[in-house]
Design a protein around this motif. Structure first.
Motif, PDB file in Angstrom:
ATOM      1  N   UNK A 134      -9.254  -8.677  15.896  1.00  9.89           N
ATOM      2  CA  UNK A 134      -8.287  -7.631  16.246  1.00  9.89           C
ATOM      3  C   UNK A 134      -6.941  -7.892  15.583  1.00  9.89           C
ATOM      4  N   UNK A 135      -6.576  -9.159  15.390  1.00 11.43           N
ATOM      5  CA  UNK A 135      -5.318  -9.444  14.665  1.00 11.43           C
ATOM      6  C   UNK A 135      -5.453  -8.988  13.207  1.00 11.43           C
ATOM      7  N   UNK A 136      -6.613  -9.224  12.598  1.00  3.86           N
ATOM      8  CA  UNK A 136      -6.804  -8.808  11.192  1.00  3.86           C
ATOM      9  C   UNK A 136      -6.738  -7.282  11.082  1.00  3.86           C
ATOM     10  N   UNK A 137      -7.381  -6.596  12.019  1.00  5.66           N
ATOM     11  CA  UNK A 137      -7.358  -5.116  11.970  1.00  5.66           C
ATOM     12  C   UNK A 137      -5.936  -4.595  12.156  1.00  5.66           C
ATOM     13  N   UNK A 138      -5.185  -5.238  13.052  1.00  2.00           N
ATOM     14  CA  UNK A 138      -3.807  -4.790  13.311  1.00  2.00           C
ATOM     15  C   UNK A 138      -2.948  -4.970  12.057  1.00  2.00           C
ATOM     16  N   UNK A 139      -3.136  -6.085  11.370  1.00  2.00           N
ATOM     17  CA  UNK A 139      -2.360  -6.344  10.137  1.00  2.00           C
ATOM     18  C   UNK A 139      -2.720  -5.286   9.090  1.00  2.00           C
ATOM     19  N   UNK A 140      -4.027  -5.057   8.938  1.00  2.00           N
ATOM     20  CA  UNK A 140      -4.480  -4.069   7.936  1.00  2.00           C
ATOM     21  C   UNK A 140      -3.881  -2.701   8.261  1.00  2.00           C
ATOM     22  N   UNK A 141      -3.951  -2.307   9.529  1.00  2.00           N
ATOM     23  CA  UNK A 141      -3.475  -0.975   9.894  1.00  2.00           C
ATOM     24  C   UNK A 141      -1.956  -0.857   9.703  1.00  2.00           C
ATOM     25  N   UNK A 142      -1.238  -1.932  10.024  1.00  2.00           N
ATOM     26  CA  UNK A 142       0.225  -1.880   9.909  1.00  2.00           C
ATOM     27  C   UNK A 142       0.653  -1.731   8.453  1.00  2.00           C
ATOM     28  N   UNK A 143      -0.011  -2.443   7.555  1.00  2.00           N
ATOM     29  CA  UNK A 143       0.414  -2.408   6.151  1.00  2.00           C
ATOM     30  C   UNK A 143      -0.227  -1.257   5.381  1.00  2.00           C
ATOM     31  N   UNK A 144      -1.420  -0.861   5.796  1.00  2.00           N
ATOM     32  CA  UNK A 144      -2.173   0.134   5.025  1.00  2.00           C
ATOM     33  C   UNK A 144      -2.777   1.174   5.987  1.00  2.00           C
ATOM     34  N   UNK A 145      -1.902   1.957   6.643  1.00  2.00           N
ATOM     35  CA  UNK A 145      -2.405   2.871   7.690  1.00  2.00           C
ATOM     36  C   UNK A 145      -3.387   3.908   7.142  1.00  2.00           C
ATOM     37  N   UNK A 146      -3.280   4.231   5.865  1.00  2.00           N
ATOM     38  CA  UNK A 146      -4.194   5.238   5.298  1.00  2.00           C
ATOM     39  C   UNK A 146      -5.450   4.612   4.680  1.00  2.00           C
ATOM     40  N   UNK A 147      -5.543   3.288   4.755  1.00  2.00           N
ATOM     41  CA  UNK A 147      -6.757   2.597   4.304  1.00  2.00           C
ATOM     42  C   UNK A 147      -7.076   2.827   2.835  1.00  2.00           C
ATOM     43  N   UNK A 148      -6.038   2.813   1.981  1.00  2.00           N
ATOM     44  CA  UNK A 148      -6.307   3.083   0.552  1.00  2.00           C
ATOM     45  C   UNK A 148      -6.636   1.810  -0.238  1.00  2.00           C
ATOM     46  N   UNK A 149      -6.232   0.638   0.301  1.00  2.00           N
ATOM     47  CA  UNK A 149      -6.420  -0.574  -0.493  1.00  2.00           C
ATOM     48  C   UNK A 149      -7.805  -1.174  -0.287  1.00  2.00           C
ATOM     49  N   UNK A 150      -8.562  -1.163  -1.351  1.00  2.00           N
ATOM     50  CA  UNK A 150      -9.915  -1.745  -1.392  1.00  2.00           C
ATOM     51  C   UNK A 150     -10.748  -1.376  -0.155  1.00  2.00           C
ATOM     52  N   UNK A 170       0.788  -1.239   0.000  1.00  2.00           N
ATOM     53  CA  UNK A 170       0.000   0.000   0.000  1.00  2.00           C
ATOM     54  C   UNK A 170       0.825   1.297   0.000  1.00  2.00           C
ATOM     55  N   UNK A 171       2.108   1.229   0.342  1.00  2.00           N
ATOM     56  CA  UNK A 171       2.914   2.458   0.252  1.00  2.00           C
ATOM     57  C   UNK A 171       3.625   2.558  -1.103  1.00  2.00           C
ATOM     58  N   UNK A 172       3.367   1.625  -2.001  1.00  2.00           N
ATOM     59  CA  UNK A 172       3.960   1.675  -3.338  1.00  2.00           C
ATOM     60  C   UNK A 172       5.210   0.817  -3.482  1.00  2.00           C
ATOM     61  N   UNK A 173       5.729   0.269  -2.383  1.00  2.00           N
ATOM     62  CA  UNK A 173       6.929  -0.574  -2.490  1.00  2.00           C
ATOM     63  C   UNK A 173       6.602  -1.877  -3.220  1.00  2.00           C
ATOM     64  N   UNK A 174       7.580  -2.332  -4.015  1.00  2.00           N
ATOM     65  CA  UNK A 174       7.389  -3.625  -4.693  1.00  2.00           C
ATOM     66  C   UNK A 174       7.994  -4.732  -3.829  1.00  2.00           C
ATOM     67  N   UNK A 175       7.154  -5.665  -3.414  1.00  2.00           N
ATOM     68  CA  UNK A 175       7.630  -6.826  -2.679  1.00  2.00           C
ATOM     69  C   UNK A 175       7.878  -7.904  -3.728  1.00  2.00           C
ATOM     70  N   UNK A 176       9.159  -8.209  -3.970  1.00  2.00           N
ATOM     71  CA  UNK A 176       9.458  -9.131  -5.052  1.00  2.00           C
ATOM     72  C   UNK A 176      10.038 -10.412  -4.491  1.00  2.00           C
ATOM     73  N   UNK A 177       9.209 -11.423  -4.420  1.00  2.00           N
ATOM     74  CA  UNK A 177       9.689 -12.714  -3.938  1.00  2.00           C
ATOM     75  C   UNK A 177       9.140 -13.811  -4.837  1.00  2.00           C
TER      76      UNK A 177
END
Ligand code: FAD
Ligand code: 2HG
Ligand code: ZN
Length: 473
Positions: free
Chosen positions: A452-468, A178-185
């Motif tokens: 609460x674990x799902x919300x924490x994951x969402x907030x950590x990766x997408x703090x601005x809530x832009x993804x879907x 969500x911050x635009x970084x490419x995770x390439x694995x």
């Protein structure tokens, strides 16, 4: 209220970011992307984006994160839960992956393939086949869904009993976070215990944690022999007894085990060209079962013997073995077109549920009784992937009954069925996901700890809530 001047300025910025041909704003171009497959949701969007490569996806997502603009990833738009449809505000962007449609590599020796997210599933299967390999994911929508959408929904389908869900078929992933970084694995490793499993987290995240742009997939040897049977059975309990015996005696070769009710045959023979009843007589329940092997085992003989034994126990009433590829395809067409036939028959309420396999007959009995008693204007169309304990416990409007009062009771019917599923320790979403359609169900049935674990994951990766935004959670 949408602000046209602001929208025009934003689209101008997007054009300079990823090219004018990748930013569509014409209403005719947008229309198909704004409605979901089941026509449950009609959204609006600022624009439809068609990036050409992962770098363009990264630029767009980074920009959306800065601008706080919501992005809805879209694959083949065949999803059942409204996950790929933007909301009604007109402020969100739909990001289609359809131009990222290259098979980047097929490595036959390593039994792996790297495909971009926008590859149509049928093309992925075909690319494996050309390399004398087999990619086992198979769904009725395979001619239009994309591998990126399959990954994002962790799709199930017709071969799960042997190969598992999409998550089990992935070795590596490439995604834009969500911050635009490419995770390439995209490593094609079978073993890699280096920290949290981000690949597994992104699979099934329904576009809420990032955009999947490519994946390295597992391949299997090409199947060389198969045995396919359409089987009439006495009742669902006979299916489970037969399933246990098949699994115990055929080792790994059981690849599909589908349950079909009589009405599945009535609807497909009525509405779908070229479908015919495999039997002269009518029965209440059927199975479509397939054994496959990369070797040359006598699968037909084995299946025939098993069915003869089951007939002696009075579990099997009749059976037709596919004697040619044409007959096999006809059996599968009957099964795969049940959703389409249901659509022709009229409006329906869909419940994609699962229970432990052994509980399936008891659940079918109890839930069917409930429907019979409480939904007199409905007809049960209950079929599905019995080998995985997954039923499409769907209720169609009865012929001639008015639609409105039937559809008005959707939430009451859904509640009763999903509460029953919870009592069976089952799932209210076995394979189709949550999207927008089942958000309230997730809130109701998931444990507080899981939520609460799902919300924490969402907030950590997408703090601005832009993804879907507005999907899943
Ligand atoms: P879409 O509908 O476009 O999107 C689905 C979700 O994934 C959305 O939330 C979207 O935002 C997200 N998404 C899409 N692409 C990406 C990406 N690249 N990165 C991040 N997020 C993304 N499903 C089953 O599981 N089993 C079945 O047997 C089955 N049979 C079907 C039969 C028919 C006839 C139909 C119409 C549907 C069926 N489905 C089935 C449902 C559907 O086809 C699957 O859910 C499929 O995986 C969706 O893929 P898609 O490319 O159409 O995704
Ligand atoms: C299937 O198994 C799909 O055919 C669609 O998952 C199910 O339409 C449905 O309910
Ligand atoms: Zn299904």
């Amino acid at each position: 209220m949408p602000d046209p001047a602001r929208h025009a300025a934003l689209c101008g910025q997007l054009r300079s970011l990823i090219g004018a041909d990748s930013v569509l704003t014409d209403s005719a171009d947008l229309a198909p992307a704004l409605v979901d497959h089941r026509k449950l949701y009609q959204g609006q969007a600022l624009a439809l984006l068609l990036p050409h490569d992962v770098e363009a996806v990264s630029r767009v997502i980074g920009w959306c994160n800065q601008q706080r603009i919501g992005v809805v990833p879209q694959g083949g738009n065949t999803g059942y839960c409204g996950g790929a449809t933007p909301d009604e505000s007109g402020d969100q962007l739909v990001l289609s992956l359809r131009r990222l449609n290259r098979i980047r590599a097929v490595d036959a020796e390593n039994f792996s393939m790297t495909a971009e997210a926008g590859c149509i599933l049928a093309n992925v299967q075909q690319a494996a086949d050309h390399a004398d390999r087999f990619f086992p994911l198979s769904l009725g929508s395979e001619g239009s869904c994309q591998i990126g959408g399959n990954l994002a929904t962790n799709a199930g389908g017709l071969n799960v009993v042997r190969y598992g869900m999409t998550r089990d078929l992935v070795l590596g992933i490439e995604a834009v976070l969500p911050d635009g970084q490419i995770l390439s694995n995209l490593k094609s490793l079978r073993k890699d215990n280096t920290g949290y499993n981000l690949k597994s987290l992104l699979v099934g995240s329904e576009g809420t944690l990032g955009v999947i742009t490519a994946a390295t997939l597992k391949l299997w040897p090409r199947m060389r022999s198969s045995a396919t049977a359409f089987i009439a059975i006495t009742e669902p309990a006979a299916a489970i007894a037969l399933l246990a015996r098949l699994r115990a005696t055929t080792g790994e070769s059981l690849s599909s085990f589908e349950l079909i009710p009589r009405i599945g045959i009535d609807l497909t023979t009525r509405y779908i060209d070229g479908v015919s009843d495999p039997f002269a007589q009518r029965y209440a329940w059927y199975l479509l079962c397939e054994l496959t092997s990369a070797g040359s085992e006598p699968l037909q003989d084995h299946l025939q013997q098993l069915l003869a034994d089951a007939a002696e126990r009075s579990e099997v009433l009749d059976a037709a073995l596919a004697t040619s590829e044409r007959v096999r395809a006809a059996f599968w067409k009957l099964r795969e077109t049940i959703p389409e036939a249901q659509r022709h028959f009229g409006p329906s309420l869909k419940h994609d549920v699962s229970v432990p396999v052994a509980s399936l007959p008891r659940f079918i009995h109890e839930a069917s009784e409930w429907v019979r008693e409480h939904v007199p204007d409905g007809v049960l169309v209950c079929y599905g992937h019995a080998g995985d304990g997954n039923l499409h416990f769907n209720v169609n409007r009865a012929e001639g009954a008015p639609s409105e009062p039937f559809l008005a009771r959707e939430s009451q019917i859904k509640r009763a069925i999903h509460d029953l599923i919870a009592r069976y320790d089952g799932s209210f979403s076995a394979e189709h996901g949550i999207g927008r359609f089942k958000r309230e169900e997730l809130q109701r049935y998931a444990s507080p700890a899981a939520l609460s674990a799902m919300r924490a994951i969402k907030h950590a990766l997408d703090p601005n809530g832009i993804m879907n935004p507005g999907k899943l959670l």
